[in-house]
Design a protein around this motif. Sequence first.
Motif, PDB file in Angstrom:
ATOM      1  N   PHE A  98       4.501  14.654   9.494  1.00  0.00           N
ATOM      2  CA  PHE A  98       5.074  14.808   8.029  1.00  0.00           C
ATOM      3  C   PHE A  98       4.095  15.568   7.263  1.00  0.00           C
ATOM      4  N   PRO A  99       4.575  16.161   5.933  1.00  0.00           N
ATOM      5  CA  PRO A  99       3.779  16.781   5.154  1.00  0.00           C
ATOM      6  C   PRO A  99       2.529  15.867   4.515  1.00  0.00           C
ATOM      7  N   ALA A 100       1.071  16.442   4.812  1.00  0.00           N
ATOM      8  CA  ALA A 100      -0.038  15.463   4.222  1.00  0.00           C
ATOM      9  C   ALA A 100       0.088  15.323   2.833  1.00  0.00           C
ATOM     10  N   GLU A 101       0.670  16.273   2.248  1.00  0.00           N
ATOM     11  CA  GLU A 101       0.635  15.920   0.743  1.00  0.00           C
ATOM     12  C   GLU A 101       1.508  14.859   0.175  1.00  0.00           C
ATOM     13  N   ARG A 102       2.788  14.584   1.147  1.00  0.00           N
ATOM     14  CA  ARG A 102       3.482  13.467   0.566  1.00  0.00           C
ATOM     15  C   ARG A 102       3.050  11.994   1.119  1.00  0.00           C
ATOM     16  N   ALA A 103       1.961  12.028   1.616  1.00  0.00           N
ATOM     17  CA  ALA A 103       1.513  10.472   2.181  1.00  0.00           C
ATOM     18  C   ALA A 103       0.823   9.754   1.026  1.00  0.00           C
ATOM     19  N   VAL A 104       1.375   8.629   0.838  1.00  0.00           N
ATOM     20  CA  VAL A 104       0.911   7.583  -0.170  1.00  0.00           C
ATOM     21  C   VAL A 104       0.330   6.598   0.325  1.00  0.00           C
ATOM     22  N   PRO A 105      -1.327   6.423   0.087  1.00  0.00           N
ATOM     23  CA  PRO A 105      -2.127   5.078   0.944  1.00  0.00           C
ATOM     24  C   PRO A 105      -1.468   3.934   0.299  1.00  0.00           C
ATOM     25  N   LEU A 106      -1.526   2.853   1.234  1.00  0.00           N
ATOM     26  CA  LEU A 106      -0.743   1.764   1.024  1.00  0.00           C
ATOM     27  C   LEU A 106      -1.851   0.651   0.603  1.00  0.00           C
ATOM     28  N   PRO A 107      -1.460  -0.116  -0.489  1.00  0.00           N
ATOM     29  CA  PRO A 107      -2.480  -1.400  -0.526  1.00  0.00           C
ATOM     30  C   PRO A 107      -2.464  -2.334   0.547  1.00  0.00           C
ATOM     31  N   ASP A 108      -3.498  -3.178   0.648  1.00  0.00           N
ATOM     32  CA  ASP A 108      -3.812  -3.778   2.039  1.00  0.00           C
ATOM     33  C   ASP A 108      -2.508  -4.891   1.849  1.00  0.00           C
ATOM     34  N   ALA A 109      -2.346  -5.298   0.859  1.00  0.00           N
ATOM     35  CA  ALA A 109      -1.338  -6.526   0.769  1.00  0.00           C
ATOM     36  C   ALA A 109       0.143  -6.047   1.008  1.00  0.00           C
ATOM     37  N   MET A 110       0.339  -4.663   1.100  1.00  0.00           N
ATOM     38  CA  MET A 110       1.650  -4.324   1.306  1.00  0.00           C
ATOM     39  C   MET A 110       2.064  -3.933   2.918  1.00  0.00           C
ATOM     40  N   SER A 111       2.786  -4.579   3.518  1.00  0.00           N
ATOM     41  CA  SER A 111       3.414  -4.469   4.654  1.00  0.00           C
ATOM     42  C   SER A 111       4.130  -3.102   5.113  1.00  0.00           C
ATOM     43  N   ASP A 112       4.241  -2.755   6.094  1.00  0.00           N
ATOM     44  CA  ASP A 112       4.830  -1.515   6.589  1.00  0.00           C
ATOM     45  C   ASP A 112       6.246  -1.711   6.432  1.00  0.00           C
ATOM     46  N   ILE A 113       7.084  -2.824   6.625  1.00  0.00           N
ATOM     47  CA  ILE A 113       8.321  -3.103   6.085  1.00  0.00           C
ATOM     48  C   ILE A 113       8.482  -2.909   4.698  1.00  0.00           C
ATOM     49  N   ASP A 114       7.589  -3.770   3.798  1.00  0.00           N
ATOM     50  CA  ASP A 114       7.876  -3.494   2.271  1.00  0.00           C
ATOM     51  C   ASP A 114       7.613  -2.138   2.122  1.00  0.00           C
ATOM     52  N   ALA A 115       6.749  -1.325   2.734  1.00  0.00           N
ATOM     53  CA  ALA A 115       6.313  -0.040   2.102  1.00  0.00           C
ATOM     54  C   ALA A 115       7.505   1.099   2.457  1.00  0.00           C
ATOM     55  N   ALA A 116       8.254   0.841   3.809  1.00  0.00           N
ATOM     56  CA  ALA A 116       9.592   1.415   4.003  1.00  0.00           C
ATOM     57  C   ALA A 116      10.577   1.109   3.251  1.00  0.00           C
ATOM     58  N   ALA A 117      10.509   0.193   2.677  1.00  0.00           N
ATOM     59  CA  ALA A 117      11.760   0.148   1.702  1.00  0.00           C
ATOM     60  C   ALA A 117      11.593   0.143   0.274  1.00  0.00           C
TER      61      ALA A 117
END
Length: 320
Positions: A98-117
């Motif tokens: 995927f385009p690296a410029e679109r990557a948003v780092p995630l907070p430690d408290a955010m699960s992959d499932i929450d992030a994908a939603a």
Amino acid sequence: MRAFHIESAGAEPALCTLPDPEPGPGELRLRIGACGLNFADLLMMSGDYQDTPEAPFTLGMEVAGTVDALGPGVDGPATGTRVAVFAGQGGLAEMGCFPAERAVPLPDAMSDIDAAAFQIAYGTSHVALAHTARLQPGETLLVLGAAGGVGLTAVEIGKVMGARVIACARGATKLAVAERAGADHLIDAETQDIRAECKRLGGVDVVYDPVGGDQFEAAFRATNPEGRLLTIGFASGKMPQIKPNHLLVKNLSVMGLYWGGFLKFRPSVVTDSLATLMRWYEEGRIKPHVSHVLPLERVSEALDLLRARKSTGKVVVTPR
């Protein structure tokens, strides 16, 4: 790797095995942890979405996972970083580039499932309400399809922004979900007259509409002078016809909102919005509602949940 792939134009998508991808210039490779489904995925399958990629392509618009390789010229995010990406395709797989410029780092408290939603649903609602409609504290917001993927986030965000929220959905179960998200008033679209109920509550200032059809018509007639109507999508399958002279009588504004479009002509709107939303998440003010999490081998079942309107909030698919 396994991927839910469309091999040629008009072909049915199928779960198949593809070579592991290698990131090109400007790309990162993600070991995918979760992919959020959207109504647009169904439209892509039929070729009816405005941004349907040319085949062959892998479905799945928004993903979260861990960076495991960088392409030429890319210096971050570093491998091992957990990120979310809105790419428009490629998420229903075990790996993706995927385009690296679109990557948003995630907070430690955010699960992959929450992030994908998170990105599309919350991003759409926040940009629509804050940037486009400029919803103000104390105004009345009507949310149609209020238990769906974007509708439920509009209820949450409307409350965070200080609005009085009227949630409209079909049936008591879905209305209960909207009420838990903070809705002040509930309208059952199956049994109640939307226009009459909104008028009884004093009319509405902003309408958030991912449904279209007859519900838009009813909301249009219940909107207060200088009201704003946000057209988000047409889940009903019917595009309403607007009589321009009716706009004049109450000085109404009808505004279209395609969140992904901002990435092409004004990306700062999206990045600023996501920064606000990530802060709200960390503060505990918003929380994705995921009604179903299914593995990749059951992706057709997951898509059927959207098609049959059997989900609330988001449906998420994981590689295993």
